[in-house]
Design a protein around this motif. Structure first.
Motif, PDB file in Angstrom:
ATOM      1  N   PHE A   1       0.953  -1.164   0.061  1.00 44.15           N
ATOM      2  CA  PHE A   1      -0.085  -0.054  -0.131  1.00 44.15           C
ATOM      3  C   PHE A   1       0.938   1.335  -0.016  1.00 44.15           C
ATOM      4  CE2 PHE A   1      -2.282   3.429   2.085  1.00 44.15           C
ATOM      5  CZ  PHE A   1      -3.794   3.389   1.430  1.00 44.15           C
ATOM      6  N   LEU A   2       2.026   1.383   0.968  1.00 46.61           N
ATOM      7  CA  LEU A   2       2.766   2.642   1.099  1.00 46.61           C
ATOM      8  C   LEU A   2       3.505   2.614  -0.312  1.00 46.61           C
ATOM      9  CD1 LEU A   2       3.757   2.082   4.616  1.00 46.61           C
ATOM     10  CD2 LEU A   2       2.091   3.850   3.611  1.00 46.61           C
ATOM     11  N   LEU A   3       4.027   1.501  -0.742  1.00 49.32           N
ATOM     12  CA  LEU A   3       4.775   1.692  -2.060  1.00 49.32           C
ATOM     13  C   LEU A   3       4.114   1.931  -3.197  1.00 49.32           C
ATOM     14  CD1 LEU A   3       7.168  -1.488  -1.663  1.00 49.32           C
ATOM     15  CD2 LEU A   3       7.860   1.081  -1.489  1.00 49.32           C
ATOM     16  N   THR A   4       2.665   1.603  -3.446  1.00 49.39           N
ATOM     17  CA  THR A   4       1.793   1.992  -4.156  1.00 49.39           C
ATOM     18  C   THR A   4       1.631   3.633  -4.173  1.00 49.39           C
ATOM     19  OG1 THR A   4       0.777  -0.057  -4.227  1.00 49.39           O
ATOM     20  CG2 THR A   4      -0.470   1.710  -4.984  1.00 49.39           C
ATOM     21  N   VAL A   5       1.699   4.161  -2.902  1.00 50.02           N
ATOM     22  CA  VAL A   5       1.420   5.600  -3.150  1.00 50.02           C
ATOM     23  C   VAL A   5       2.492   6.263  -3.501  1.00 50.02           C
ATOM     24  CG1 VAL A   5       1.041   7.448  -1.480  1.00 50.02           C
ATOM     25  CG2 VAL A   5      -0.162   5.410  -0.962  1.00 50.02           C
ATOM     26  N   ILE A   6       3.756   5.918  -3.240  1.00 48.36           N
ATOM     27  CA  ILE A   6       4.924   6.296  -3.757  1.00 48.36           C
ATOM     28  C   ILE A   6       5.132   6.276  -4.979  1.00 48.36           C
ATOM     29  CG2 ILE A   6       7.673   5.962  -3.490  1.00 48.36           C
ATOM     30  CD1 ILE A   6       7.209   5.230  -0.646  1.00 48.36           C
ATOM     31  N   VAL A   7       4.704   5.132  -5.592  1.00 44.98           N
ATOM     32  CA  VAL A   7       5.000   4.922  -7.269  1.00 44.98           C
ATOM     33  C   VAL A   7       3.912   5.981  -7.741  1.00 44.98           C
ATOM     34  CG1 VAL A   7       4.475   3.301  -8.888  1.00 44.98           C
ATOM     35  CG2 VAL A   7       5.723   2.718  -7.082  1.00 44.98           C
ATOM     36  N   LEU A   8       2.771   6.285  -7.358  1.00 48.70           N
ATOM     37  CA  LEU A   8       1.685   6.904  -8.009  1.00 48.70           C
ATOM     38  C   LEU A   8       2.330   8.354  -7.962  1.00 48.70           C
ATOM     39  CD1 LEU A   8      -1.601   5.517  -6.417  1.00 48.70           C
ATOM     40  CD2 LEU A   8      -0.610   5.182  -8.742  1.00 48.70           C
ATOM     41  N   PHE A   9       2.709   8.860  -6.620  1.00 44.42           N
ATOM     42  CA  PHE A   9       3.491  10.059  -6.583  1.00 44.42           C
ATOM     43  C   PHE A   9       4.432  10.356  -7.674  1.00 44.42           C
ATOM     44  CE2 PHE A   9       6.827  13.045  -4.992  1.00 44.42           C
ATOM     45  CZ  PHE A   9       5.837  14.127  -4.805  1.00 44.42           C
ATOM     46  N   LEU A  10       5.236   9.170  -7.922  1.00 41.91           N
ATOM     47  CA  LEU A  10       6.310   9.576  -8.862  1.00 41.91           C
ATOM     48  C   LEU A  10       5.747   9.485 -10.429  1.00 41.91           C
ATOM     49  CD1 LEU A  10       9.046   6.667  -7.662  1.00 41.91           C
ATOM     50  CD2 LEU A  10       9.104   9.295  -7.655  1.00 41.91           C
TER      51      LEU A  10
END
Length: 264
Positions: free
Chosen positions: A48-57
C-alpha cells in the motif's frame, strides 16, 4: 459434511463437533492463524505504501516529464503476469544463500563466507514470503489506481495554481483523496487473496511456524483418514475468514462509491 462427522470412507459416521473443538482448542491453529495474518498484513501495508510512492512518482513525471511514463508503467505492471509459483521460485533463486545475489557479492568480494549473507528465504520471520507478496501486490494495486492519476484534468492544475500548492501538497490534497478509495479496495482484495495463498509460503516458508494453507496441505499429505474431519474444518475456517475480508472489501467499496459520488 465431513467436518461434522459424515465420512463414507470410514465404517462409522455420526454427527459430532469434536473436529471443530480439536481445531479451535489447538495451540498450533492459533499460531498458524496469527502468523498468517501477520505476514499478509505486513506485506499488504508495505505494498500500500509503495503504491502511494509509485503513484506520486508517476504524477510528478506526468507534470515534469522526468521519465517516460508509459514505459515506467509497463515495468511496474510486468510482475502481474507472472504466476505466484514462478515468482516464489524466482525469489528463492535470487535471495537464497548460494543464490544469484549471494554468488555475485561473493565474486566481487563484498562477502567472504556464506554466513555473511543474511537469511532471506525459508526463515521463520517470513522475509522471503513478504518480499514476494509485495513484489506481486504492488503492480496490481498500482495498475488499479493509475487510470485515476492519468485522468487528472487541467482544471485541477488550475485549482492548484490558484491556491499556490506545491507538487507534494497538490498530490496530498487532490490526487491522493481521489485514488484512496481504489487503493483501499485493492488492499482488501490483496489481503483476501493472500490469506488463502499456498504456493509462496510453501516454497519460501519453514516447517514452523506455518501459514494455514500449508498446515492444511501437510496434514492432508499424511494420508490419515482420521485427520480428514480436522482438515475440512480448517478449510471451512480459512474460507470463512476469507469471506470476512471479502465482506470488508464490499463494505469499503460501497462506502467509497457513495463518497466518490458526493465528491464529484
Amino acid at each position: 459434511m465431513t467436518s461434522i462427522g459424515y465420512n463414507r470412507v470410514l465404517s462409522e459416521s455420526y454427527f459430532t463437533l469434536d473436529y471443530y473443538k480439536d481445531v479451535l482448542y489447538s495451540k498450533e491453529f492459533y499460531e498458524s492463524l496469527i502468523y498468517t495474518i501477520k505476514i499478509n498484513t505486513i506485506a499488504s501495508f508495505i505494498a500500500f505504501l509503495l503504491t502511494v510512492i509509485v503513484l506520486f512518482l508517476v504524477f510528478l513525471s506526468k507534470r515534469k516529464g522526468y521519465f517516460y511514463t508509459k514505459f515506467f508503467q509497463k515495468v511496474i505492471e510486468a510482475p502481474v503476469f507472472l504466476p505466484y509459483l514462478v515468482s516464489a521460485y524466482g525469489v528463492l533463486l535470487l535471495l537464497m544463500r548460494r543464490g544469484v545475489i549471494h554468488n555475485f557479492l561473493f565474486k566481487i568480494g563484498l562477502i567472504s563466507s556464506i554466513e555473511d549473507f543474511p537469511v532471506l528465504t525459508n526463515d521463520r520471520y517470513g522475509v522471503g514470503i513478504i518480499l514476494t507478496y509485495v513484489w506481486k501486490a504492488l503492480p496490481f494495486m498500482t495498475m488499479m489506481s493509475l487510470p485515476i492519476v492519468f485522468r487528472i484534468d487541467k482544471k485541477w492544475d488550475s485549482l492548484g495554481k490558484l491556491y499556490n500548492l506545491s507538487n507534494v501538497q497538490f498530490f496530498k490534497k487532490i490526487v491522493f483523496p481521489l485514488v484512496f478509495p481504489t487503493i483501499s479496495v485493492s488492499f482488501f482484495m490483496v489481503l483476501t487473496y493472500l490469506f488463502a495463498s499456498f504456493e509462496t509460503p510453501y516454497i519460501l516458508g519453514v516447517t514452523h511456524p506455518r501459514v494455514l494453507s500449508v498446515w492444511v496441505f501437510d496434514s492432508y499429505t499424511k494420508m490419515s483418514l482420521d485427520l480428514r474431519g480436522k482438515i475440512m474444518v480448517m478449510n471451512i475456517l480459512i474460507s470463512s475468514i476469507s469471506l470476512l475480508f471479502g465482506g470488508l472489501m464490499c463494505s469499503a467499496l460501497k462506502f467509497f462509491t457513495k463518497f466518490g459520488e458526493r465528491e464529484w
